[in-house]
Write a protein that holds these residues in place. Structure first.
Motif, PDB file in Angstrom:
ATOM      1  N   GLY A 141      28.385   6.292  47.664  1.00 46.43           N
ATOM      2  CA  GLY A 141      28.108   7.584  47.058  1.00 46.43           C
ATOM      3  C   GLY A 141      29.281   8.534  47.137  1.00 46.43           C
ATOM      4  N   SER A 142      29.531   9.247  46.042  1.00 44.33           N
ATOM      5  CA  SER A 142      30.629  10.215  45.986  1.00 44.33           C
ATOM      6  C   SER A 142      30.387  11.137  44.797  1.00 44.33           C
ATOM      7  CB  SER A 142      31.977   9.496  45.837  1.00 44.33           C
ATOM      8  OG  SER A 142      32.011   8.751  44.632  1.00 44.33           O
ATOM      9  N   PRO A 143      31.091  12.268  44.725  1.00 46.44           N
ATOM     10  CA  PRO A 143      30.925  13.165  43.575  1.00 46.44           C
ATOM     11  C   PRO A 143      31.265  12.472  42.263  1.00 46.44           C
ATOM     12  CG  PRO A 143      32.024  14.306  45.367  1.00 46.44           C
ATOM     13  CD  PRO A 143      31.958  12.864  45.764  1.00 46.44           C
ATOM     14  N   PHE A 144      30.479  12.753  41.242  1.00 49.60           N
ATOM     15  CA  PHE A 144      30.697  12.139  39.925  1.00 49.60           C
ATOM     16  C   PHE A 144      31.606  13.027  39.078  1.00 49.60           C
ATOM     17  CE2 PHE A 144      30.331  10.685  35.745  1.00 49.60           C
ATOM     18  CZ  PHE A 144      29.656   9.470  35.679  1.00 49.60           C
ATOM     19  N   ALA A 145      31.112  14.197  38.701  1.00 54.46           N
ATOM     20  CA  ALA A 145      31.910  15.070  37.832  1.00 54.46           C
ATOM     21  C   ALA A 145      33.231  15.440  38.481  1.00 54.46           C
ATOM     22  CB  ALA A 145      31.123  16.327  37.482  1.00 54.46           C
ATOM     23  N   GLY A 146      33.274  15.451  39.805  1.00 56.35           N
ATOM     24  CA  GLY A 146      34.495  15.797  40.503  1.00 56.35           C
ATOM     25  C   GLY A 146      35.506  14.679  40.584  1.00 56.35           C
ATOM     26  N   ASP A 147      35.134  13.470  40.163  1.00 58.68           N
ATOM     27  CA  ASP A 147      36.087  12.370  40.196  1.00 58.68           C
ATOM     28  C   ASP A 147      37.080  12.527  39.049  1.00 58.68           C
ATOM     29  OD1 ASP A 147      37.074   9.524  39.414  1.00 58.68           O
ATOM     30  OD2 ASP A 147      36.235   9.287  41.421  1.00 58.68           O
ATOM     31  N   PRO A 148      38.380  12.467  39.330  1.00 60.88           N
ATOM     32  CA  PRO A 148      39.379  12.747  38.291  1.00 60.88           C
ATOM     33  C   PRO A 148      39.325  11.823  37.086  1.00 60.88           C
ATOM     34  CG  PRO A 148      40.379  12.890  40.455  1.00 60.88           C
ATOM     35  CD  PRO A 148      38.999  12.322  40.661  1.00 60.88           C
ATOM     36  N   GLN A 149      38.730  10.631  37.224  1.00 64.03           N
ATOM     37  CA  GLN A 149      38.724   9.688  36.113  1.00 64.03           C
ATOM     38  C   GLN A 149      37.312   9.354  35.643  1.00 64.03           C
ATOM     39  OE1 GLN A 149      42.501   6.887  36.554  1.00 64.03           O
ATOM     40  NE2 GLN A 149      41.354   6.902  38.446  1.00 64.03           N
ATOM     41  N   SER A 150      36.360  10.232  35.923  1.00 63.23           N
ATOM     42  CA  SER A 150      34.972   9.957  35.559  1.00 63.23           C
ATOM     43  C   SER A 150      34.688  10.171  34.085  1.00 63.23           C
ATOM     44  CB  SER A 150      34.037  10.856  36.369  1.00 63.23           C
ATOM     45  OG  SER A 150      34.202  12.212  36.002  1.00 63.23           O
ATOM     46  N   GLY A 151      35.574  10.871  33.378  1.00 64.49           N
ATOM     47  CA  GLY A 151      35.335  11.201  31.981  1.00 64.49           C
ATOM     48  C   GLY A 151      34.643  12.530  31.791  1.00 64.49           C
ATOM     49  N   TRP A 152      34.118  13.124  32.869  1.00 60.06           N
ATOM     50  CA  TRP A 152      33.450  14.419  32.743  1.00 60.06           C
ATOM     51  C   TRP A 152      34.452  15.477  32.277  1.00 60.06           C
ATOM     52  CZ3 TRP A 152      29.057  16.783  32.154  1.00 60.06           C
ATOM     53  CH2 TRP A 152      28.993  18.166  32.359  1.00 60.06           C
ATOM     54  N   GLY A 153      34.069  16.252  31.293  1.00 63.09           N
ATOM     55  CA  GLY A 153      34.936  17.282  30.746  1.00 63.09           C
ATOM     56  C   GLY A 153      35.805  16.808  29.604  1.00 63.09           C
ATOM     57  N   TYR A 154      35.931  15.477  29.443  1.00 58.96           N
ATOM     58  CA  TYR A 154      36.702  14.946  28.319  1.00 58.96           C
ATOM     59  C   TYR A 154      35.714  14.676  27.190  1.00 58.96           C
ATOM     60  CZ  TYR A 154      40.165  12.296  25.716  1.00 58.96           C
ATOM     61  OH  TYR A 154      41.044  11.859  24.734  1.00 58.96           O
ATOM     62  N   LEU A 155      35.679  15.547  26.210  1.00 59.44           N
ATOM     63  CA  LEU A 155      34.610  15.561  25.216  1.00 59.44           C
ATOM     64  C   LEU A 155      34.481  14.261  24.423  1.00 59.44           C
ATOM     65  CD1 LEU A 155      34.921  19.242  23.945  1.00 59.44           C
ATOM     66  CD2 LEU A 155      33.275  18.291  25.567  1.00 59.44           C
ATOM     67  N   PRO A 156      35.574  13.581  24.032  1.00 55.86           N
ATOM     68  CA  PRO A 156      35.375  12.310  23.321  1.00 55.86           C
ATOM     69  C   PRO A 156      34.576  11.301  24.148  1.00 55.86           C
ATOM     70  CG  PRO A 156      37.611  13.077  22.994  1.00 55.86           C
ATOM     71  CD  PRO A 156      36.999  13.992  24.015  1.00 55.86           C
ATOM     72  N   ALA A 157      34.851  11.212  25.448  1.00 54.78           N
ATOM     73  CA  ALA A 157      34.090  10.279  26.293  1.00 54.78           C
ATOM     74  C   ALA A 157      32.641  10.727  26.410  1.00 54.78           C
ATOM     75  CB  ALA A 157      34.732  10.183  27.672  1.00 54.78           C
ATOM     76  N   MET A 158      32.424  12.019  26.601  1.00 53.37           N
ATOM     77  CA  MET A 158      31.072  12.525  26.789  1.00 53.37           C
ATOM     78  C   MET A 158      30.225  12.318  25.534  1.00 53.37           C
ATOM     79  SD  MET A 158      32.070  16.010  28.860  1.00 53.37           S
ATOM     80  CE  MET A 158      30.396  16.600  29.069  1.00 53.37           C
ATOM     81  N   VAL A 159      30.807  12.560  24.372  1.00 54.26           N
ATOM     82  CA  VAL A 159      30.038  12.444  23.125  1.00 54.26           C
ATOM     83  C   VAL A 159      29.829  10.982  22.744  1.00 54.26           C
ATOM     84  CG1 VAL A 159      30.077  12.926  20.646  1.00 54.26           C
ATOM     85  CG2 VAL A 159      30.779  14.689  22.279  1.00 54.26           C
ATOM     86  N   ILE A 160      30.908  10.212  22.747  1.00 55.92           N
ATOM     87  CA  ILE A 160      30.821   8.830  22.252  1.00 55.92           C
ATOM     88  C   ILE A 160      29.931   7.973  23.145  1.00 55.92           C
ATOM     89  CG2 ILE A 160      32.152   6.727  21.850  1.00 55.92           C
ATOM     90  CD1 ILE A 160      34.446   8.548  20.878  1.00 55.92           C
ATOM     91  N   PHE A 161      30.081   8.082  24.458  1.00 59.80           N
ATOM     92  CA  PHE A 161      29.275   7.230  25.331  1.00 59.80           C
ATOM     93  C   PHE A 161      27.836   7.711  25.446  1.00 59.80           C
ATOM     94  CE2 PHE A 161      33.376   5.617  26.430  1.00 59.80           C
ATOM     95  CZ  PHE A 161      33.132   4.296  26.767  1.00 59.80           C
ATOM     96  N   THR A 162      27.572   8.954  25.093  1.00 56.22           N
ATOM     97  CA  THR A 162      26.185   9.397  25.000  1.00 56.22           C
ATOM     98  C   THR A 162      25.502   8.743  23.814  1.00 56.22           C
ATOM     99  OG1 THR A 162      26.712  11.523  26.031  1.00 56.22           O
ATOM    100  CG2 THR A 162      24.688  11.413  24.762  1.00 56.22           C
ATOM    101  N   ILE A 163      26.253   8.560  22.732  1.00 58.51           N
ATOM    102  CA  ILE A 163      25.695   7.953  21.517  1.00 58.51           C
ATOM    103  C   ILE A 163      25.658   6.433  21.625  1.00 58.51           C
ATOM    104  CG2 ILE A 163      26.040   7.672  19.038  1.00 58.51           C
ATOM    105  CD1 ILE A 163      27.413  10.425  19.074  1.00 58.51           C
ATOM    106  N   ALA A 164      26.752   5.844  22.101  1.00 55.79           N
ATOM    107  CA  ALA A 164      26.869   4.381  22.146  1.00 55.79           C
ATOM    108  C   ALA A 164      27.216   3.948  23.563  1.00 55.79           C
ATOM    109  CB  ALA A 164      27.950   3.909  21.172  1.00 55.79           C
ATOM    110  N   PRO A 165      26.408   3.130  24.200  1.00 56.05           N
ATOM    111  CA  PRO A 165      26.660   2.744  25.583  1.00 56.05           C
ATOM    112  C   PRO A 165      27.617   1.559  25.710  1.00 56.05           C
ATOM    113  CG  PRO A 165      24.593   1.799  24.853  1.00 56.05           C
ATOM    114  CD  PRO A 165      25.130   2.613  23.703  1.00 56.05           C
ATOM    115  N   SER A 166      28.112   1.392  26.923  1.00 47.81           N
ATOM    116  CA  SER A 166      28.832   0.212  27.386  1.00 47.81           C
ATOM    117  C   SER A 166      29.935  -0.233  26.434  1.00 47.81           C
ATOM    118  CB  SER A 166      27.840  -0.930  27.642  1.00 47.81           C
ATOM    119  OG  SER A 166      28.461  -1.983  28.341  1.00 47.81           O
ATOM    120  N   LEU A 167      29.923  -1.532  26.071  1.00 44.28           N
ATOM    121  CA  LEU A 167      31.023  -2.118  25.322  1.00 44.28           C
ATOM    122  C   LEU A 167      31.155  -1.497  23.939  1.00 44.28           C
ATOM    123  CD1 LEU A 167      33.222  -4.257  25.557  1.00 44.28           C
ATOM    124  CD2 LEU A 167      31.632  -5.909  24.588  1.00 44.28           C
ATOM    125  N   SER A 168      30.036  -1.298  23.247  1.00 40.07           N
ATOM    126  CA  SER A 168      30.103  -0.689  21.918  1.00 40.07           C
ATOM    127  C   SER A 168      30.660   0.726  22.005  1.00 40.07           C
ATOM    128  CB  SER A 168      28.716  -0.679  21.271  1.00 40.07           C
ATOM    129  OG  SER A 168      27.798   0.047  22.062  1.00 40.07           O
TER     130      SER A 168
END
Length: 794
Positions: free
Chosen positions: A75-102
């Protein structure tokens, strides 16, 4: 985007054709990369970015702000992890719409399209014709940038925004109205903010420097700029202020949680103590690295043709807008990779630059790619420009040919003499052909010869390296099948993962770890499991962040940022330290009592035990096998403590290290006593411990519910990593969470039955979202500015 060549063809139609052709070529190359699995099998993609980004999208689909990640490193902070994708809008939008490999495939497509469109459009705006813009877009997108889409996701997340931001700055300086000028600056700020959010750290610093350099050049030094020096200074300050405010606000939701988390991590002092400084490249190795394609799987290869064309463009087109700038810009970026260069000494005067840059100087490559692209574009433009007269530029033409030829010969000699490596003949021939085509075009001087030469150079740029890679990937069907197996087996649960998932779905709360120390070894040194990420043996034991992929609580993980207290815990388990990228149980830690405290119920090991492996043999003798298939074996640890329990004795120790040592030496029983560094609370002895219980009634990443029954005042100890972001209530009343046993959470309860709720509200993460109002306000202000009269000065 009108041209200066006097061509009669509608520029809009030509742009549609040029940009469309560029996108077709680029997407075709990318499709081959996906078909061959080249863009998917690389270690950081399948072991880090897909698991983290998929989990990000999963949480956002549930309208949940991801505060805590329970599936790796206990267990560790998620949004606080520098490479979690949080705050990077392309990652947040695209992976919300399409999961995993797609989702990851769509994510890469987005960035490649943005790179192609941004570079092409920028080239057109600065005056390059459509054919030259095609060459620029192809050079940028299909060159070393394409390698970043396969090896280094966060590198791509910075590099792709450079042409887009430069384009916005250019359009802001060309705007004729206050509203347009302000609007393009806001757009540049949004792009800069996403660049920072994409890579908080080195990438953000490099990208910020690139934007500052271009903005300064374009506002103060560019000959196209109107007005006196004082007016230019004011324009620079205003532009920098708008980009800085909007960019800072756009990046704030990503940066602010990181600052808080990294301050308590192993990288609180950046890389001091966890990795030695990298002095950079010796100057004699530069030709070898940028001209040959064998080092680090081509990570530093800029393209033999692109380099040759850039040299000729710098000589032939130095009077063209931006050509001289990008020639100097490219040399400047490369010089920052060379150890002891004068420019590097100057850059080291910048705040914290040396601390970040010395970790891996070559990462500054991410802001380099636009330089050879623009230079290639200008060369193709010049060859097809009817107004450009060779006789007026004879000296420049001769210098271009001579210097390019000398550079090619010098590079070959340097590589073979200093590096002992024979340059591939194909690379020499491609560069020589590029020089020859330009020379013939300048000698023949007819428009058809120039067009043929320009098209030939574009074909060479497309072939080196993208065409070569496409050819080899079509020829290696067996390799494609192997890479497909790596991706499929890494991202899909095997039998062992499914068995553990069934246990979790049945309501059992547990942690696990996979073990086979041979898979950690690389050249005789203990590294991380990612060095074996492509081996079936690693898939079988569920290492390399597969706990995140399958929503299983793993005590191990692959992540360069770890909580300091967890690093101390893993060092205490193993008795030795390890790579700052990883937290793994080594052979020396298999019998550590601290594993029981971590609720390690299951250990995943290989099905078959090879000769000479007493560590594995002793494990299967020590613990019963509860699952076995053709590849994996799961062992059960019956001595593992539950996820939460009650104790009625609290003792004080001086330091966390003393606490871990005491438990490691079995000088204290964690099921009976809790150790703290602060003054311990007053607890009472239980008259009947067997009548007490702690039941987990709800367990989610950011919320844990307990039903506790105690017959005397005691402390509930949770085998959950302590973090100040967690809050708790006991029977609805706020309660203090104590740091128990150096790394865990503890809450005092009185006699009776109580409902305990622990939450990770991620308050600062949610508050930081308010900063998005700044760019929104900037966009909303544009219509208001349109209604106001324009100032008389630019």
């Amino acid at each position: 985007m009108a041209e200066r060549t006097g061509e009669r063809t509608n520029p809009g139609n030509r742009d549609l054709i040029g940009l469309g052709a560029l996108l077709v070529v680029v997407l075709a190359v990318l499709a081959v990369n996906f078909w061959s699995r080249y863009n998917l099998y690389r270690l950081d993609i399948v072991t880090f970015y897909i698991p983290w980004y998929e989990q990000l999208g999963h949480r956002l689909r549930d309208l949940d702000i991801p505060g805590w990640m329970p599936y790796a490193m206990s267990g560790s902070p998620f949004a606080g992890d520098p490479q979690s994708g949080w705050g990077y809008l392309p990652a947040m939008v695209i992976f919300t719409i399409a999961p995993s490999l797609s989702g990851y495939i769509a994510f890469i497509f987005f960035h490649v399209v943005l790179a192609a469109v941004g570079t092409y459009t920028y080239a057109r705006v600065i005056g390059i014709n459509p054919l030259g813009a095609f060459a620029a877009g192809a050079t940028f997108t299909l060159g070393n940038f394409m390698e970043r889409t396969a090896c280094c996701t966060i590198h791509m997340q910075v590099a792709v925004w450079i042409p887009a931001i430069f384009l916005c700055i250019e359009l802001s300086r060309r705007a004729r109205t206050r509203a347009s000028r302000f609007g393009w600056l806001v757009a540049a700020g949004i792009g800069a903010g996403q660049m920072v959010a994409g890579w908080v750290g080195q990438g953000a610093y490099y990208g910020g420097l690139a934007v500052a350099v271009y903005l300064t050049y374009r506002t103060l030094l560019c000959r196209e700029e109107q007005g006196g020096f004082g007016q230019r200074i004011r324009a620079l300050l205003f532009s920098g202020l708008v980009i800085g405010i909007v960019g800072g606000a756009t990046a704030a939701p990503a940066v602010l949680p990181r600052i808080e988390t990294v301050g308590r991590s192993n990288l609180a002092d950046l890389y001091e103590g966890v990795a030695g400084p990298d002095p950079g490249w010796p100057i004699q190795s530069v030709p070898y690295r940028i001209f040959t394609d064998i080092t680090s799987t081509g990570r530093w290869y800029l393209g033999a043709v692109a380099l040759t064309v850039s040299i000729m463009a710098a000589c032939l087109c130095f009077r063209r807008p931006r050509a001289l700038f990008f020639a100097l810009y490219g040399l400047g970026v490369l010089s920052l990779v060379v150890r002891h260069s004068p420019l590097l000494d100057l850059a080291n005067l910048l705040p914290r630059f040396q601390d970040l840059h010395s970790h891996s100087p070559a990462r500054i490559y991410i802001v380099l790619f636009l330089a050879p692209a623009v230079l290639a574009g200008w060369l193709v433009h010049t060859l097809t420009d009817r107004t450009w007269q060779v006789r007026r530029h004879v000296l420049a033409a001769v210098l271009a040919i001579v210097i390019a030829a000398a550079a090619l010969i010098g590079t070959v000699i340097s590589v073979e003499r200093d590096q002992g490596f024979r340059v591939n003949r194909d690379q020499i021939m491609k560069s020589a052909f590029a020089i020859a085509f330009v020379a013939l075009a300048l000698l023949i001087r007819t428009s058809w010869a120039r067009r043929v030469a320009a098209v030939a150079i574009i074909l060479l740029l497309l072939w080196d390296p993208a065409g070569e890679l496409v050819r080899t990937r079509f020829e290696r069907d067996a390799r494609r099948q192997q890479l497909t197996a790596i991706v499929d087996n890494t991202l899909n649960p095997n039998g062992a993962a499914q068995w553990l998932q069934d246990r979790a779905r049945s309501g059992e709360t547990f942690r696990y770890f996979g073990y086979d120390q041979v898979l950690l070894m690389n050249r005789g040194e203990i590294r991380t499991y990612h060095v074996s990420h492509d081996r079936p043996e690693a898939w079988a034991i569920l290492v390399n962040n597969r706990g995140i992929q399958f929503h299983l609580d793993d005590i191990q993980g692959y992540n360069p940022v770890q909580q300091s207290i967890y690093v101390e815990l893993m060092d205490a388990i193993n008795g030795i330290g390890q790579s700052y990228h990883a937290a793994n149980v080594l052979a020396s830690g298999l019998n550590s009592p601290l594993l029981n405290m971590l609720n390690v119920r299951y250990i995943v090991v290989p099905r078959n035990i090879p000769p000479g492996r007493p560590d594995l043999y002793h494990l299967i003798q020590q613990y019963p096998t509860v699952y076995v298939d053709s590849n994996s074996r799961i062992l059960e640890n019956p001595d593992a403590l539950p996820r939460a329990w009650i104790v009625h004795r609290a003792d004080q120790e001086d330091q966390d290290e003393d606490i871990l040592t005491k438990f490691s030496l079995k000088l204290a029983d964690p099921s009976q006593v809790v150790l703290l560094t602060g003054e311990p609370p007053e607890l009472e002895r239980s008259s009947d411990p067997s009548a007490e219980s702690v039941d987990i009634t709800k367990y989610e990443p950011d919320e844990i519910h307990l039903r506790v029954t105690a017959n005397a005042t005691g402390m509930v100890v949770l085998s959950e990593i302590w973090d100040p972001g967690w809050t708790a209530t006991v029977d609805g009343k706020k309660a203090e969470i104590l740091k128990a046993n150096a790394v865990f959470r503890g809450l005092v309860v009185t006699s009776g039955t109580h409902d305990i709720v622990l939450k990770y509200p991620a308050t600062n993460v949610k508050r930081s979202l308010l900063f998005y109002l700044v760019p929104l306000a900037g966009l909303a202000a544009i219509p208001v500015l349109r209604r106001r009269p324009e100032a008389t000065s630019a």
